[in-house]
Design an enzyme around this catalytic site. Structure first.
Site: not given
Length: 439
Positions: A38, A83, A139, A151, A300, A315-316, A357, A389
């Protein structure tokens, strides 16, 4: 190019820049010794074809200097991710500590964090983390069968045993560790098994549950379902935040909500103040009008990502060409963060919030969630509804009585764990059943 020999003179007025921010730096880019099915970040190698995926020594120095220069608040966090960041070697991180000592200002307090899969941790790594007070995010996706479902290493074998070796070494050296558990098709139907494994078997005290949501289009979904690693006969696609479909590995909205409510019911009965679950801490903050997680804040834009070559992304979760702000070799970090483009990125979270929302009774708790997950249409047809949601509503409505009680305790100068001594309140919580003995 920025001249490192000269003090920084900002083109941006300090009042336009945030006094503090969070930045995940990726010293080895998307390089990883695992091949988690994933992990869409594996595909980010395609952004840098032919790159050695290693942060150069002079860039490391430039980054540390700019990061410390950019913060106007006394506490600075230096956060490493991938990574797999440990692939770059221990010497790199020892050098980073030297550079912090060189450039930090009087009164600055520097915290160090690293997120790792744990498989390369040995005695030297653990001793270094302990000596320099690193917080390690490790993790683990739960018990062995659940963890090993996705994984896996480059040969397709599960990584659980290697991760547990790393965990044991970190524990022996008394390193502070947070568990990062992703929720997906293999573990999201087993909330108590997962939670009790962390609490009772490995005695974790800090846990983050991270939903796996892999977006895809109708056309890309069959390929995405195969995973993001290279496959014989074809290259992996570059993952971008596009499409209104999700992979079969992705957690389902109500499944996510059910997982968290089941864990909450166990936690609030016996573990408040002893086990810290990030989602519950963040929710309690929302009930008190505070937002410790960017995903639940109204806006954000103050949680960014730095690639190994100095590229800064909004953003990451948006390390892709459309969200590249610039490179810190060319423009100082704080100028990129304070740019109009980044400000718009952060404000768009609020501006694009759909009517459903805005009128939702639990809006205060999530504010629409992370923009990366807002790819559904609301019942009235407006775009921008969060994929999770239904799960958020299930969770927030369920925990509301307990959250109100804990928030009241805190406001009156008490501790939140006093809720465990309140039989009237706990009678409103579903009993989780008999506790499984630890292995």
């Amino acid at each position: 190019m920025i001249d490192q020999s000269q003090p920084f003179m900002p083109a941006t007025k300090p009042s336009q820049a945030p006094p503090a921010f969070h930045l995940l730096a990726k010293p080895a880019g998307a390089a990883c010794n695992l091949d988690c099915k994933y992990c869409f970040f594996l595909s980010k190698e395609k952004l840098y074809p032919g790159s050695p995926l290693r942060m150069a020594d002079d860039l490391l120095e430039l980054y540390i200097r700019q990061l410390l220069e950019s913060h106007r608040e006394p506490e600075v966090t230096i956060a490493w991710q991938g990574g797999e960041p440990t692939l770059i070697g221990l010497d790199f991180f020892e050098r980073s500590i030297e550079l912090v000592q060189k450039y930090k200002r009087p009164g600055q307090r520097v915290l160090h964090t690293i997120q790792t899969n744990g498989t390369l941790i040995d005695e030297r790594w653990a001793a270094f983390f302990k000596e320099n007070n690193f917080l390690v995010g490790l993790s683990i996706d739960g018990p062995k069968p659940m963890h090993d479902a996705y994984r896996v290493n480059k040969g397709g074998a599960g990584s659980f045993d290697a991760v547990m070796r790393g965990w044991k070494i970190l524990q022996e050296h008394q390193v502070d560790v947070n568990i990062l558990c992703t929720l997906h098709a293999a573990n999201a139907d087993h909330p108590l098994k997962v939670y009790r494994f962390f609490r009772d078997t490995i005695h974790a005290e800090y846990i983050q549950f991270i939903p796996i949501i892999e977006r895809a289009t109708r056309e890309s979904l069959p390929i995405a379902n195969q995973g993001w690693s290279d496959r014989p006969g074809g290259e992996r696609p570059l993952y971008i935040q596009a499409g209104d479909r999700v992979t079969e590995r992705s957690v389902k909205p109500r499944q996510y909500g059910r997982f968290l409510t089941a864990v909450f019911d166990e936690w609030v009965r016996r573990d408040v103040g002893k086990v810290f679950v990030q989602m519950f801490d963040a929710a309690l903050g929302s009930w008190m009008g505070l937002h410790s997680l960017c995903i639940f804040a109204p806006t954000c834009g103050e949680a960014l990502a730095l690639e190994h070559n100095g590229d800064l992304f909004a953003c990451d979760h948006f390390v892709e060409p459309g969200y590249l702000l610039g490179n810190i070799r060319e423009t100082h970090l704080i100028e990129l963060i304070a740019s109009e483009r980044q400000s718009k990125f952060g404000q768009d979270k609020l501006a694009r919030l759909p009517r459903a929302c805005r009128e939702c009774p639990v809006r205060f708790a999530c504010h629409g969630g992370c923009p990366k997950d807002r790819f559904l249409r609301a019942p009235d047809g407006q775009p921008g509804l969060n994929y999770l949601c239904a799960g958020y509503k299930l969770l927030f409505k369920h925990i509301d009585p307990a959250m109100r009680r804990m928030a009241d305790l805190l406001r009156r100068g008490h501790y939140a764990d006093e809720i465990m001594n309140d039989p009237a309140m706990l009678n409103t919580v579903k009993h989780p059943g008999r506790r499984r003995l630890s292995c």
